[in-house]
Design a protein around this motif. Structure first.
Motif: not given
Length: 350
Positions: A101-102, A171-173, A192-195
């Motif tokens: 779900l990243s 959006k939450m990020f 966040m980026i790796l997935p």
């Protein structure tokens, strides 16, 4: 609504009936996560390595989507600290569970554990609460959308469940990244980026046709399953000034085997009472809540809750009622006149 109590008020009264040890972590839950992880790896490899007619991949996509969702439910437990307590292990396992779900573990704890749990169904402070009509009406596009008939809006709202978790997570990020200390922000970015990089890397490796079945369709299915629960957790409940889980939360009922593979995620009122307790014990918590406050507790079959969502609009009018602006119709919320068996609207007073 006038007689609201905090979740601590309820928790104190229920806790004395619970057996000792219920707040200890339950690492055995990780066996379920290991099973899901094995299924995901096997499914992605099967699609990547074998050349079949594309639609023969579809059953694998369905299984992958269900497994993505199951991992997300376990990740939710892990990051509440109910599976393992050691912080770095918790974050590592939570990151793996939320990988499909990243969603990064640090963002999730900030967004969900802190802001959502502490401010549940607060009009301004809960990042997951649905806004009031007053807030929505500030956008010309939103005002246009709410002129459409309710059934058309309901159709597109339900279709959007297939992307809502992913969209809301992004959006939450961007909403919370600046709340982290500058030294912590690179780690949150990396989580966040790796997935996303891994899934886009898979696209380059296997091509878009296989990638659609290995990741894109499973992601839509996982979103749909997860949001099927999340959309019923609070959206039929009123907005409240006090974080009262019996007023602002709904527990849904599903078959026992579904509860088993979804780690009792259906017990949502119970979760808001004891977020630091393994969901393994939530059936007992439910028993005591229903015994102590049978008239306050909200419980509904999942199918019935989804039908109620379809038949009611989402914007709040006065925190207690839902409004359909296109017709000026008002609908009650749970505890405030909403009868799922016979949903009726009333005209707004001039």
């Amino acid at each position: 609504m006038e007689d609201l109590h905090s979740y601590g008020w309820y928790a104190k009264r229920v806790a004395k009936y619970m057996p000792k040890g219920v707040f200890k972590p339950v690492p055995k839950r990780l066996w379920g996560g290991l099973a899901y992880l094995a299924i995901v790896i096997a499914g992605v490899l099967s699609i990547s390595l074998f050349d079949w007619y594309p639609f023969l991949y579809l059953p694998i996509s369905l299984i992958l989507g269900a497994s993505f969702a199951g991992m997300g439910f376990l990740g939710h437990e892990i990051l509440h600290g109910t599976v393992v307590k050691k912080a770095w292990i918790r974050d590592l396992l939570g990151a793996i569970a939320f990988w499909p779900l990243s969603t990064g573990p640090k963002l999730w704890r900030k967004w969900h554990n802190l802001n959502h749990h502490i401010h549940t169904q607060h009009e301004e402070n809960d990042p997951d609460s649905w806004p009031t009509l007053e807030r929505l009406s500030r956008s010309k596009m939103i005002r246009w959308i709410y002129k459409l008939p309710l059934f058309i809006r309901a159709f597109f709202a339900f279709a959007s469940l297939t992307i809502q978790f992913t969209a809301h997570s992004l959006k939450m990020f961007f909403a919370y990244i600046k709340d982290f200390k500058p030294k912590k922000q690179p780690e949150v970015w990396l989580q966040m980026i790796l997935p996303w990089a891994s899934w886009l890397g898979l696209l380059l490796l296997i091509g878009w046709e296989k990638w659609i079945f290995a990741f894109f369709i499973p992601l839509l299915i996982a979103n749909l399953i997860v949001m099927g629960y999340i959309s019923t957790n609070h959206r039929l409940n009123p907005l409240v000034p006090v974080n009262d889980p019996l007023a602002n939360s709904l527990s849904v009922t599903v078959p026992k085997w579904v509860d088993y593979i979804h780690f009792n995620f259906s017990y949502h009122t119970e979760h808001h009472l004891f977020p630091g307790m393994s969901s393994k014990h939530y059936p007992l918590v439910k028993h005591h809540i229903k015994r102590l406050w049978p008239d306050r507790y909200h419980e509904m079959a999942m199918g019935k809750a989804l039908v109620a969502l379809w038949k009611t609009p989402r914007p709040y009018f006065d925190n207690r009622e839902l409004i359909d602006p296109s017709r000026g119709n008002l609908y009650g919320s749970l505890g405030n006149g909403l009868n799922p068996e016979q949903i009726k609207a009333k005209k707004m007073d001039k």
